[in-house]
Design a protein around this motif. Structure first.
Motif, mmCIF file in Angstrom:
data_model
loop_
_atom_site.group_PDB
_atom_site.id
_atom_site.type_symbol
_atom_site.label_atom_id
_atom_site.label_comp_id
_atom_site.label_asym_id
_atom_site.label_seq_id
_atom_site.Cartn_x
_atom_site.Cartn_y
_atom_site.Cartn_z
ATOM 1 N N LYS A 225 0.804 -1.224 0.000
ATOM 2 C CA LYS A 225 0.000 0.000 0.000
ATOM 3 C C LYS A 225 0.837 1.275 0.000
ATOM 4 O O LYS A 225 0.467 2.261 -0.632
ATOM 5 C CB LYS A 225 -0.949 -0.010 1.195
ATOM 6 N N CYS B 41 -13.116 0.324 -3.029
ATOM 7 C CA CYS B 41 -11.908 -0.278 -2.464
ATOM 8 C C CYS B 41 -11.828 0.076 -0.987
ATOM 9 O O CYS B 41 -12.209 1.172 -0.580
ATOM 10 C CB CYS B 41 -10.644 0.247 -3.159
ATOM 11 N N GLN C 184 -9.446 -1.006 2.867
ATOM 12 C CA GLN C 184 -8.340 -1.709 3.504
ATOM 13 C C GLN C 184 -8.871 -2.751 4.500
ATOM 14 O O GLN C 184 -9.502 -2.383 5.488
ATOM 15 C CB GLN C 184 -7.447 -0.726 4.264
ATOM 16 N N ASP D 288 -6.909 -4.621 6.319
ATOM 17 C CA ASP D 288 -6.021 -4.702 7.486
ATOM 18 C C ASP D 288 -6.035 -3.419 8.323
ATOM 19 O O ASP D 288 -5.233 -3.290 9.250
ATOM 20 C CB ASP D 288 -4.597 -5.062 7.069
ATOM 21 N N MET D 289 -6.933 -2.502 8.017
ATOM 22 C CA MET D 289 -7.182 -1.362 8.911
ATOM 23 C C MET D 289 -8.118 -1.863 10.001
ATOM 24 O O MET D 289 -9.314 -2.047 9.786
ATOM 25 C CB MET D 289 -7.801 -0.192 8.136
ATOM 26 N N GLY E 118 -11.858 -2.170 8.860
ATOM 27 C CA GLY E 118 -11.754 -1.447 7.596
ATOM 28 C C GLY E 118 -11.999 0.040 7.712
ATOM 29 O O GLY E 118 -11.667 0.799 6.797
ATOM 30 N N SER F 134 -7.840 -4.530 0.210
ATOM 31 C CA SER F 134 -6.380 -4.441 0.145
ATOM 32 C C SER F 134 -5.777 -4.537 1.544
ATOM 33 O O SER F 134 -6.343 -4.030 2.512
ATOM 34 C CB SER F 134 -5.949 -3.112 -0.489
ATOM 35 N N GLY F 135 -4.609 -5.175 1.603
ATOM 36 C CA GLY F 135 -3.885 -5.249 2.856
ATOM 37 C C GLY F 135 -2.452 -5.644 2.599
ATOM 38 O O GLY F 135 -2.140 -6.278 1.590
ATOM 39 N N ASP F 136 -1.580 -5.289 3.505
ATOM 40 C CA ASP F 136 -0.165 -5.619 3.357
ATOM 41 C C ASP F 136 0.108 -7.030 3.865
ATOM 42 O O ASP F 136 0.902 -7.259 4.776
ATOM 43 C CB ASP F 136 0.703 -4.599 4.094
ATOM 44 N N THR G 172 -9.000 -9.995 -2.933
ATOM 45 C CA THR G 172 -8.038 -9.377 -2.037
ATOM 46 C C THR G 172 -6.688 -9.243 -2.729
ATOM 47 O O THR G 172 -6.275 -10.133 -3.477
ATOM 48 C CB THR G 172 -7.898 -10.183 -0.727
ATOM 49 N N ALA H 150 -6.649 -0.274 -2.570
ATOM 50 C CA ALA H 150 -7.272 0.698 -1.669
ATOM 51 C C ALA H 150 -6.378 1.905 -1.446
ATOM 52 O O ALA H 150 -6.877 3.020 -1.203
ATOM 53 C CB ALA H 150 -7.625 0.046 -0.336
ATOM 54 N N ALA H 151 -5.057 1.707 -1.525
ATOM 55 C CA ALA H 151 -4.137 2.840 -1.374
ATOM 56 C C ALA H 151 -4.215 3.753 -2.590
ATOM 57 O O ALA H 151 -4.221 4.983 -2.468
ATOM 58 C CB ALA H 151 -2.713 2.334 -1.173
#
Length: 233
Positions: free
Chosen positions: A54, A97, A99, A101-102, A112, A150-152, A173, A178-179
């Motif tokens: 991201k 989009c 996140q 992993d937020m 999210g 999206s996630g790291d 995914t 999302a970034a």
């Protein structure tokens, strides 16, 4: 202001075909990222590889907007399927989009949600969505317009996939969309994320990913080509 379209991929396979078709290409390196300006199907474009994750995607998008003046952003690449209706090779077109992993749930926020911010789920541009859908229909590709998560992290757990689908309504995914979406939203730039399913995000990626990444990247590239050919219609 003339139209400039930013085309981003996360990996070499996702941009090499775009680069090979460009005319009057000029390269600029900024923050370690190579940006190639030129013409493609009669449009001014800037093509670049963001790198994975991201942070890379957000920095790349902001530079595209600030340094190269892009008016629209198309992100293309591969992803893991989350919606059980999707199969390897299918296309996801981003409706929104977010996140995955937020996670600030201990403070009472839903997964999210970005704390103290009005928007956490970023809507793709309706016209770019329609162009992408047109491209898929014209090519006969199976596609789904839905939420890109999206996630790291590389998701490889069936349990996580089920959670992302049932609790967050995800279609697929990946690690960048999302970034890109948030950076575009903050700058008022239209965007769409296109993802071809390279695996089922279920632990079988070691079997699927290498085999299908090149094929999936070709499919995404053909959709972007169609979109550019019909961008002004």
């Amino acid at each position: 202001m003339s139209q400039v379209i930013g085309l981003i991929g996360a990996m070499d396979e996702e941009i090499e075909l775009l680069l090979s078709g460009m005319q009057t290409a000029r390269k600029t390196v900024k923050a370690g990222i190579t940006y190639t300006e030129g013409m493609l199907h009669g449009h001014r474009v800037v093509v670049c590889k963001s790198g994975v994750g991201k942070v890379n995607a957000a920095v790349t998008t902001q530079i595209l907007i600030d340094r190269f003046g892009v008016n629209s952003v198309i992100f293309t690449g591969v992803a893991g399927a989350v919606n059980p209706e999707l199969n390897i090779g299918d296309i996801v077109i981003s409706s929104t989009c977010m996140q995955h992993d937020m996670d600030v749930t201990p403070l009472g926020f839903a997964r999210g949600i970005i704390p103290y911010q009005d928007i956490s789920e970023f809507a793709a541009d309706s016209r770019l969505i329609q162009l992408a859908e047109m491209a898929c229909r014209a090519r006969g590709d199976r596609y789904l317009t839905g939420k890109v998560l999206s996630g790291d992290q590389f998701v490889a757990s069936r349990e996580t996939v089920t959670t992302l689908y049932t609790e967050m309504g995800g279609a697929c995914t990946e690690m960048e969309g999302a970034a890109v979406a948030q950076a575009c939203h903050m700058n008022g730039a239209p965007f769409v994320v296109l993802r071809s399913m390279s695996d089922k995000a279920d632990g079988s990626a070691h079997v699927n990913f290498a085999e299908f990444t090149v094929e999936a990247s070709h499919r995404s590239h053909q959709i972007v080509e169609y979109m550019l050919q019909h961008f002004d219609t």
